[in-house]
Write an enzyme that holds these catalytic residues in place. Sequence first.
Site, PDB file in Angstrom:
ATOM      1  N   LYS A 161      43.679  56.833  34.423  1.00  0.00           N
ATOM      2  CA  LYS A 161      42.222  57.050  34.383  1.00  0.00           C
ATOM      3  C   LYS A 161      41.660  57.594  35.698  1.00  0.00           C
ATOM      4  O   LYS A 161      40.615  58.227  35.710  1.00  0.00           O
ATOM      5  CB  LYS A 161      41.510  55.745  34.013  1.00  0.00           C
ATOM      6  N   GLY A 196      37.426  39.224  38.185  1.00  0.00           N
ATOM      7  CA  GLY A 196      38.370  40.316  38.382  1.00  0.00           C
ATOM      8  C   GLY A 196      37.755  41.431  39.211  1.00  0.00           C
ATOM      9  O   GLY A 196      36.517  41.519  39.328  1.00  0.00           O
ATOM     10  N   TYR A 243      40.954  41.892  23.874  1.00  0.00           N
ATOM     11  CA  TYR A 243      40.769  41.759  22.423  1.00  0.00           C
ATOM     12  C   TYR A 243      42.037  41.319  21.710  1.00  0.00           C
ATOM     13  O   TYR A 243      42.037  41.108  20.511  1.00  0.00           O
ATOM     14  CB  TYR A 243      40.234  43.065  21.826  1.00  0.00           C
ATOM     15  N   GLU A 260      39.610  40.162  49.196  1.00  0.00           N
ATOM     16  CA  GLU A 260      39.420  41.483  49.834  1.00  0.00           C
ATOM     17  C   GLU A 260      39.174  42.562  48.780  1.00  0.00           C
ATOM     18  O   GLU A 260      38.386  43.477  48.988  1.00  0.00           O
ATOM     19  CB  GLU A 260      40.648  41.904  50.669  1.00  0.00           C
TER      20      GLU A 260
HETATM   21  P1  ATR Z   1      42.547  46.798  35.208  1.00  0.00           P
HETATM   22  O1  ATR Z   1      42.506  48.154  35.865  1.00  0.00           O
HETATM   23  O2  ATR Z   1      42.924  46.831  33.767  1.00  0.00           O
HETATM   24  O3  ATR Z   1      41.305  46.023  35.444  1.00  0.00           O
HETATM   25  P2  ATR Z   1      44.141  45.766  37.390  1.00  0.00           P
HETATM   26  O4  ATR Z   1      43.562  46.798  38.288  1.00  0.00           O
HETATM   27  O5  ATR Z   1      45.613  45.559  37.410  1.00  0.00           O
HETATM   28  O6  ATR Z   1      43.782  46.032  35.876  1.00  0.00           O
HETATM   29  O7  ATR Z   1      43.391  44.382  37.705  1.00  0.00           O
HETATM   30  C1  ATR Z   1      43.808  43.162  37.190  1.00  0.00           C
HETATM   31  C2  ATR Z   1      42.831  42.060  37.613  1.00  0.00           C
HETATM   32  O8  ATR Z   1      43.332  40.821  37.091  1.00  0.00           O
HETATM   33  C3  ATR Z   1      42.722  41.869  39.123  1.00  0.00           C
HETATM   34  O9  ATR Z   1      41.411  41.453  39.421  1.00  0.00           O
HETATM   35  C4  ATR Z   1      43.730  40.753  39.391  1.00  0.00           C
HETATM   36  O10 ATR Z   1      43.472  39.980  40.538  1.00  0.00           O
HETATM   37  P3  ATR Z   1      44.072  40.421  41.993  1.00  0.00           P
HETATM   38  O11 ATR Z   1      43.189  41.525  42.460  1.00  0.00           O
HETATM   39  O12 ATR Z   1      43.977  39.206  42.825  1.00  0.00           O
HETATM   40  O13 ATR Z   1      45.489  40.866  41.734  1.00  0.00           O
HETATM   41  C5  ATR Z   1      43.524  39.901  38.158  1.00  0.00           C
HETATM   42  N1  ATR Z   1      44.692  39.046  37.895  1.00  0.00           N
HETATM   43  C6  ATR Z   1      45.865  39.418  37.328  1.00  0.00           C
HETATM   44  N2  ATR Z   1      46.700  38.361  37.234  1.00  0.00           N
HETATM   45  C7  ATR Z   1      46.042  37.297  37.764  1.00  0.00           C
HETATM   46  C8  ATR Z   1      46.355  35.905  37.927  1.00  0.00           C
HETATM   47  N3  ATR Z   1      47.525  35.407  37.522  1.00  0.00           N
HETATM   48  N4  ATR Z   1      45.420  35.101  38.492  1.00  0.00           N
HETATM   49  C9  ATR Z   1      44.228  35.597  38.886  1.00  0.00           C
HETATM   50  N5  ATR Z   1      43.868  36.888  38.744  1.00  0.00           N
HETATM   51  C10 ATR Z   1      44.760  37.730  38.196  1.00  0.00           C
END
Ligand code: ATR
Length: 292
Positions: free
Chosen positions: A72, A132, A231, A160
Amino acid sequence: MLQVDGHTRLCGLIGDPVEHTVSPVIHNTLAQKEGRNLVYVPFHVEAGQVKKAVEGAFALNVLGMNVTVPYKREVISCLDGIDGIAEKIGAVNTLVRTKQGYKGYNTDATGLYRAMISENIKIEGEEILILGAGGAARAAAFLCALKGASKVYILNRTKEKAQMAAEEVNRQSEAGCVEAMGIDGYKNLPKDKKYLAIQATSVGLFPNTEDAVILDKEFYRRVHTGFDLIYRPSCTQFMKLVREAGGKSYHGLKMLLYQGIEAYELWNGISVSQEDILFVYARMKEAMGIEE
Ligand code: ATR
């Protein structure tokens, strides 16, 4: 099934992987219902091939494309133009054919907005918690800032990343209402206030259906409405926890529906009727085995 002939137009999806996509159900159902001579096909594009794929699609007279993970952002450099909102979000999920190439749009954000409107979920004047800080969370935060939320808190495991997302959304939306927090940041918010919470992490996604990014009941007491962008499954642990605490909760299938509707409208220069939207939604639920 549509009869393909010499006039059939093609739309498609590029991503890696694309095997689990529901988008063909949306677009092929619409085309069939409307009697439009159009087919929609997923294309698995491997890393390093995005530019060639977009150029090839243009040369083949492809009408429009959807773009999914992980392209994207990367696809932006392959475009002839970009819509203002997509540019500010920094992500494109829909390509619309123009004379010289494709113009990029972000119907994830507008799709989320239409999904929220259809559920009577208000953004303007609301205080909103976004869980997130990835691509989906940024698009949701940007939408909330743009549509007049009074406050948007981005809560993320990696603080961060939340800070970077908040700075970017504040700058691009010129709203200044976005604030970053660690995932426990809600503990510092007033206990008696209720928020709209948008779940935009990947936690809870099939097959890890028992997980939620926050399990603490204390958090859910602060949520009047929970909107999960996930979903699959159609009732996530996050949604269950919101309901247990007395709030309303929604899954992300309507966002998926409306991002597709918007893309289809852009490709064909039309507005899809409410009746057809409901028809497509029923087909999507059927395809996914969702009963409610
Ligand atoms: P997308 O682009 O689909 O939003 P991504 O950029 O990979 O996917 O983002 C995934 C989100 O899920 C991030 O906010 C991630 O937190 P981090 O920035 O700390 O990695 C969050 N996430 C994924 N696994 C997680 C977990 N086990 N606990 C907490 N947050 C998680």
